[in-house]
Design an enzyme around this catalytic site. Structure first.
Site, PDB file in Angstrom:
ATOM      1  N   ASN A  12      48.784  90.723  17.371  1.00  0.00           N
ATOM      2  CA  ASN A  12      49.752  90.756  18.489  1.00  0.00           C
ATOM      3  C   ASN A  12      50.282  89.395  18.590  1.00  0.00           C
ATOM      4  OD1 ASN A  12      49.702  93.317  18.554  1.00  0.00           O
ATOM      5  ND2 ASN A  12      48.579  93.413  20.299  1.00  0.00           N
ATOM      6  N   ARG A  22      56.628 104.313  26.645  1.00  0.00           N
ATOM      7  CA  ARG A  22      56.998 102.855  26.339  1.00  0.00           C
ATOM      8  C   ARG A  22      58.221 102.441  26.379  1.00  0.00           C
ATOM      9  NH1 ARG A  22      53.047 100.981  21.713  1.00  0.00           N
ATOM     10  NH2 ARG A  22      53.033  98.861  22.877  1.00  0.00           N
ATOM     11  N   PRO A  23      58.972 102.408  27.680  1.00  0.00           N
ATOM     12  CA  PRO A  23      60.318 101.912  28.077  1.00  0.00           C
ATOM     13  C   PRO A  23      60.430 100.632  27.600  1.00  0.00           C
ATOM     14  CG  PRO A  23      59.054 102.094  30.145  1.00  0.00           C
ATOM     15  CD  PRO A  23      58.012 102.376  28.897  1.00  0.00           C
ATOM     16  N   ILE A  24      61.917 100.188  27.463  1.00  0.00           N
ATOM     17  CA  ILE A  24      62.071  98.645  27.111  1.00  0.00           C
ATOM     18  C   ILE A  24      63.147  98.402  28.122  1.00  0.00           C
ATOM     19  CG2 ILE A  24      61.931  99.181  24.761  1.00  0.00           C
ATOM     20  CD1 ILE A  24      64.777  99.077  24.602  1.00  0.00           C
ATOM     21  N   ASP A  25      63.198  98.723  29.430  1.00  0.00           N
ATOM     22  CA  ASP A  25      63.855  98.539  30.427  1.00  0.00           C
ATOM     23  C   ASP A  25      63.839  96.952  30.617  1.00  0.00           C
ATOM     24  OD1 ASP A  25      61.706  99.470  31.265  1.00  0.00           O
ATOM     25  OD2 ASP A  25      62.352  99.889  33.373  1.00  0.00           O
ATOM     26  N   ARG A  55      56.377  99.010  16.906  1.00  0.00           N
ATOM     27  CA  ARG A  55      56.886  98.732  18.256  1.00  0.00           C
ATOM     28  C   ARG A  55      57.588  97.410  18.248  1.00  0.00           C
ATOM     29  NH1 ARG A  55      58.280 100.274  23.292  1.00  0.00           N
ATOM     30  NH2 ARG A  55      57.605  98.827  24.766  1.00  0.00           N
ATOM     31  N   ASP A  81      43.716  97.311  24.971  1.00  0.00           N
ATOM     32  CA  ASP A  81      43.167  97.416  23.636  1.00  0.00           C
ATOM     33  C   ASP A  81      41.906  97.451  23.350  1.00  0.00           C
ATOM     34  OD1 ASP A  81      45.868  97.719  23.265  1.00  0.00           O
ATOM     35  OD2 ASP A  81      46.282  95.639  22.723  1.00  0.00           O
ATOM     36  N   ARG A 108      47.359  99.468  10.217  1.00  0.00           N
ATOM     37  CA  ARG A 108      48.429  98.788  10.850  1.00  0.00           C
ATOM     38  C   ARG A 108      47.930  97.575  11.526  1.00  0.00           C
ATOM     39  NH1 ARG A 108      52.098 102.035  14.560  1.00  0.00           N
ATOM     40  NH2 ARG A 108      52.263 100.124  15.036  1.00  0.00           N
TER      41      ARG A 108
HETATM   42  N1  EPU Z   1      56.976  98.667  30.635  1.00  0.00           N
HETATM   43  C1  EPU Z   1      57.896  99.123  31.441  1.00  0.00           C
HETATM   44  N2  EPU Z   1      59.172  98.564  30.921  1.00  0.00           N
HETATM   45  C2  EPU Z   1      59.396  98.008  29.623  1.00  0.00           C
HETATM   46  C3  EPU Z   1      58.194  97.790  28.882  1.00  0.00           C
HETATM   47  C4  EPU Z   1      56.869  98.144  29.409  1.00  0.00           C
HETATM   48  O1  EPU Z   1      57.821  99.785  32.432  1.00  0.00           O
HETATM   49  O2  EPU Z   1      60.322  97.689  29.427  1.00  0.00           O
HETATM   50  C5  EPU Z   1      55.262  99.157  30.933  1.00  0.00           C
HETATM   51  C6  EPU Z   1      54.711 100.297  30.216  1.00  0.00           C
HETATM   52  O3  EPU Z   1      55.026 101.583  30.474  1.00  0.00           O
HETATM   53  C7  EPU Z   1      53.259  99.821  30.283  1.00  0.00           C
HETATM   54  C8  EPU Z   1      53.254  98.516  30.402  1.00  0.00           C
HETATM   55  O4  EPU Z   1      54.493  97.836  30.865  1.00  0.00           O
HETATM   56  O5  EPU Z   1      52.784 100.450  31.400  1.00  0.00           O
HETATM   57  C9  EPU Z   1      53.254  97.582  28.960  1.00  0.00           C
HETATM   58  O6  EPU Z   1      53.629  98.283  27.992  1.00  0.00           O
HETATM   59  P1  EPU Z   1      54.446  97.734  26.725  1.00  0.00           P
HETATM   60  O7  EPU Z   1      55.125  98.757  25.909  1.00  0.00           O
HETATM   61  O8  EPU Z   1      55.341  96.634  27.076  1.00  0.00           O
HETATM   62  O9  EPU Z   1      53.474  97.068  26.144  1.00  0.00           O
HETATM   63  P2  EPU Z   1      53.813  96.205  24.666  1.00  0.00           P
HETATM   64  O10 EPU Z   1      54.143  94.738  25.238  1.00  0.00           O
HETATM   65  O11 EPU Z   1      54.903  96.727  24.013  1.00  0.00           O
HETATM   66  C10 EPU Z   1      51.676  95.001  23.941  1.00  0.00           C
HETATM   67  C11 EPU Z   1      50.761  95.150  22.737  1.00  0.00           C
HETATM   68  C12 EPU Z   1      50.009  96.552  22.936  1.00  0.00           C
HETATM   69  C13 EPU Z   1      49.126  96.453  24.378  1.00  0.00           C
HETATM   70  C14 EPU Z   1      50.288  96.131  25.252  1.00  0.00           C
HETATM   71  C15 EPU Z   1      49.382  95.969  26.574  1.00  0.00           C
HETATM   72  C16 EPU Z   1      52.012  94.137  20.954  1.00  0.00           C
HETATM   73  C17 EPU Z   1      52.582  94.113  19.838  1.00  0.00           C
HETATM   74  N3  EPU Z   1      51.435  95.152  21.459  1.00  0.00           N
HETATM   75  O12 EPU Z   1      52.408  96.107  23.839  1.00  0.00           O
HETATM   76  O13 EPU Z   1      49.320  96.486  21.862  1.00  0.00           O
HETATM   77  O14 EPU Z   1      48.653  97.406  24.481  1.00  0.00           O
HETATM   78  O15 EPU Z   1      50.938  94.957  25.179  1.00  0.00           O
HETATM   79  O16 EPU Z   1      48.499  94.866  26.468  1.00  0.00           O
HETATM   80  O17 EPU Z   1      51.567  93.023  21.494  1.00  0.00           O
HETATM   81  C18 EPU Z   1      47.797  97.439  20.216  1.00  0.00           C
HETATM   82  O18 EPU Z   1      47.628  96.538  19.677  1.00  0.00           O
HETATM   83  O19 EPU Z   1      46.909  98.325  19.699  1.00  0.00           O
HETATM   84  C19 EPU Z   1      49.037  97.673  21.326  1.00  0.00           C
HETATM   85  C20 EPU Z   1      49.256  99.051  21.558  1.00  0.00           C
END
Ligand code: EPU
Length: 418
Positions: A23, A121-124, A92, A305, A398
């Site tokens: 990550n 997993r929103p991206i807002d 992602r 994680d 992955r």
């Molecule tokens: N969220 C929002 N809006 C957004 C983005 C996220 O509301 O625009 C919320 C999500 O619903 C969730 C939280 O914020 O409750 C975090 O979710 P997000 O999808 O942003 O996680 P991420 O940043 O994409 C990273 C890691 C994940 C890890 C999470 C939490 C990377 C590449 N991925 O995801 O890792 O679980 O942070 O620490 O860094 C893994 O490695 O297996 C993995 C899933």
């Protein structure tokens, strides 16, 4: 479709070296788009997600070499601002290219990202921050389309403490004109590592490791050399592997500060281990005690994680433990798989489950629901009697480098069948 076959009951003994963090490597690779010069990145894990990120850069017109965990990226010319391949859809972190493309090309079209199915997993958060920096979001459905006539520094309060949301914002801000303040910034080691990488390219980020970052935009970044921070989730996985198999294992290339909450929990459980500056030695421990509650949260609290691997350890502890996943709504599927292996457990709701220990795990056929649930199933198989078959191991590929090779070297009986 590949599967793992695991013959349980063999302790993990010896020494294992932890790889560079997945990550951290993924956003760093995306950030290398910001310069035309070469970036040399050491300790990049050789995993599927990294290969897909490298291919995306090649498709955009950049050059990438990847050998012996060193990746050389040279994005001298970028012919395209579009990332629309099937591979990008599975990942992602393909959205992490949005920021670099906005900075370099003023426009990005990236297919809506997939990744592990662990909840909404929103991206807002990402899109709102781009708008704050002066970009326009033209679409955000199947393809995310953003444009800008020039990014401008801004005061940004992230909607959520999203790791990738923060990373995209930071990458977009380092070359934006003027000053940016990012509040509610997560402080995970991988977010910090990205900031150090960018600063080594000439960015001006301060407040690294706190929830408020200050960034003074610079017009140009240069090439650099960087070593990726060790993967604390992989480290935690091997620590738990040693404990559930009652092995004696030294785990090298760790930063103990990244796992301080794990040390607290392990002490509470009565686990035997010693720490040095960059390693942990785990000793065979009998009679582990249950934990009343393991609750996930942002760093430095317990990482989401690592909850699935931790649940395997709790199956071996005396008493009733409760796991509480706060971040994602669909991340407890592995509890159902554990029940198949003979564990008494109950899912209370989308976020909470109880585990009754100690359980005698029995080998059977189980599924890897996502990357971390998959490795948890492997840990369960190592601790079980008989043979465990773990399917859908593409998720594990992955994120964990040479997982079965590393396990085999320390005494596990694990094989891959295609
Ligand atoms: N969220 C929002 N809006 C957004 C983005 C996220 O509301 O625009 C919320 C999500 O619903 C969730 C939280 O914020 O409750 C975090 O979710 P997000 O999808 O942003 O996680 P991420 O940043 O994409 C990273 C890691 C994940 C890890 C999470 C939490 C990377 C590449 N991925 O995801 O890792 O679980 O942070 O620490 O860094 C893994 O490695 O297996 C993995 C899933």
């Amino acid at each position: 479709m590949s599967k793992f076959l695991i013959e349980g009951g063999y302790p993990l003994n010896g020494t294992v070296r932890i790889s560079g963090s997945k990550n951290a490597a993924l956003p760093i690779i995306a950030a290398a788009l910001l310069t035309e010069e070469e970036c040399v990145i050491h300790d990049v894990p050789d995993i599927t997600d990294v290969h897909i990120m490298a291919q995306i850069i090649r498709d955009l017109g950049g050059e990438v070499d990847f050998e012996n965990n060193t990746m050389k990226i040279r994005a001298k010319v970028l012919y395209s601002h579009e990332i629309l391949t099937e591979d990008a859809k599975k990942l992602r972190t393909s959205i992490l290219f949005l920021s670099g493309l906005l900075a370099r090309k003023g426009e990005a079209r990236v297919v809506f990202p997939g990744g592990c199915f662990i909840g909404k997993r929103p991206i807002d958060t990402h899109l709102r921050a781009f708008e704050d920096l002066g970009a326009q979001v033209l679409s955000s459905e199947n393809v995310i389309h953003v444009v800008t006539s020039g990014l401008k520094g801004a005061g940004i309060r992230l909607l959520e403490m999203s790791v990738t949301g923060a990373e995209n914002t930071i990458i977009a801000a380092v070359m934006a004109e003027g000053h940016t303040e990012i509040r509610q910034c997560p402080t995970e080691p991988h977010v910090q590592d990205l900031c150090h990488f960018l600063n080594s390219m000439g960015a001006k980020i301060s407040g690294i490791g706190t929830n408020i970052l200050h960034i003074d935009g610079v017009p140009k970044l240069h090439g650099t050399t960087h070593t990726v921070t060790p993967d604390y989730i992989e480290a935690g996985t091997f620590i738990i592997g040693a404990l559930v198999t009652k092995g004696h294992l030294k785990i090298e290339n760790i930063n103990p500060d990244h796992l301080d909450i794990l040390w607290v929990y392990l002490e509470e459980m009565g686990a035997k281990f010693t720490l040095t500056e960059d390693a942990v030695e785990v000793f065979p421990t009998e009679n582990l005690m249950a934990l009343k509650k393991v609750r996930t949260s942002v760093f430095p609290d317990f990482p989401t994680d690592l909850l699935a691997p931790m649940a395997i350890l709790l199956t071996q502890a005396y008493g009733i433990s409760r796991v509480f996943e706060t971040m994602f709504e669909s991340r407890l599927n592995y509890i159902v798989e554990l029940e198949k292996m003979g564990v008494r457990a109950e899912i209370l709701n989308n976020h909470e489950a109880i585990i009754v220990g100690p359980a005698t795990l029995k080998g059977t056929t189980v599924t890897s629901w996502d990357l971390r649930a998959g490795t948890a199933m492997v840990l369960a198989g190592l601790a079980a009697t008989g043979t465990t078959e773990v399917s859908e191991i593409k998720y594990i590929d992955r994120g964990y480098e040479n997982f079965e090779e590393k396990l085999t070297q320390i005494g596990a009986k694990i094989s891959r069948i295609e």
